[in-house]
Motif scaffolding. Structure first.
Motif, short mmCIF file in Angstrom:
data_model
loop_
_atom_site.label_atom_id
_atom_site.label_comp_id
_atom_site.label_asym_id
_atom_site.label_seq_id
_atom_site.Cartn_x
_atom_site.Cartn_y
_atom_site.Cartn_z
N ARG A 39 0.81 -1.22 0.00
CA ARG A 39 0.00 0.00 0.00
C ARG A 39 0.84 1.27 0.00
O ARG A 39 0.37 2.32 -0.41
N ARG B 222 2.58 1.44 -8.06
CA ARG B 222 2.65 0.30 -8.98
C ARG B 222 2.65 0.79 -10.42
O ARG B 222 1.82 1.60 -10.82
N ASP C 275 -0.71 2.38 -11.86
CA ASP C 275 -1.90 1.73 -11.32
C ASP C 275 -2.12 2.22 -9.90
O ASP C 275 -1.48 1.75 -8.97
N GLY C 276 -3.02 3.19 -9.76
CA GLY C 276 -3.30 3.74 -8.44
C GLY C 276 -4.07 2.80 -7.54
O GLY C 276 -3.94 2.82 -6.33
N THR C 277 -4.89 1.94 -8.14
CA THR C 277 -5.73 1.03 -7.35
C THR C 277 -4.98 -0.23 -6.93
O THR C 277 -5.33 -0.86 -5.94
N GLY C 278 -3.99 -0.63 -7.70
CA GLY C 278 -3.26 -1.87 -7.40
C GLY C 278 -4.01 -3.11 -7.84
O GLY C 278 -3.67 -4.22 -7.47
N ARG C 279 -5.06 -2.94 -8.66
CA ARG C 279 -5.89 -4.08 -9.06
C ARG C 279 -5.98 -4.31 -10.56
O ARG C 279 -6.63 -5.25 -11.00
N LYS C 280 -5.33 -3.46 -11.34
CA LYS C 280 -5.40 -3.64 -12.80
C LYS C 280 -4.63 -4.89 -13.20
O LYS C 280 -3.66 -5.28 -12.56
N GLU D 68 3.64 12.17 -9.80
CA GLU D 68 2.93 11.46 -8.72
C GLU D 68 3.69 11.60 -7.41
O GLU D 68 3.10 11.82 -6.35
#
Length: 91
Positions: free
Chosen positions: A21, A25, A37-42, A84
């Protein structure tokens, strides 16, 4: 109560293991597109980097991001990472 296991990932700059977290990523999608990838789920092959300019400098110098994603990285991705990281520093 049981303690949850915290997922750790290795930074491509400093090579330290840190919480997933706390890192940024960068992914390479199946179409070959490189993006953050801001969500970490792509879906896609991912590489993690600390939100620190020194880690980014080291990753560029050692070509760690290119090795991790197994492709050439466009300069725009490095610019997006710098932006970022500067945004994170302001918080």
């Amino acid at each position: 109560m049981s303690n949850k296991k915290v997922p750790l990932r290795q930074c491509i700059g400093c090579h330290e293991m840190k919480s997933k977290r706390d890192m940024i990523r960068v992914i390479k999608t199946a179409e070959g597109e490189i993006c953050l990838d801001g969500t970490g789920r792509k879906n896609g092959r991912g590489a993690y980097i600390c939100p620190d300019m020194e880690c980014l400098t080291q990753a560029v110098k050692s070509r760690g991001l290119e090795r991790s994603l197994k492709t050439a990285i466009p300069e725009s991705i490095f610019d997006a990472l710098k932006e970022e990281m500067s945004r994170i520093d302001k918080k």
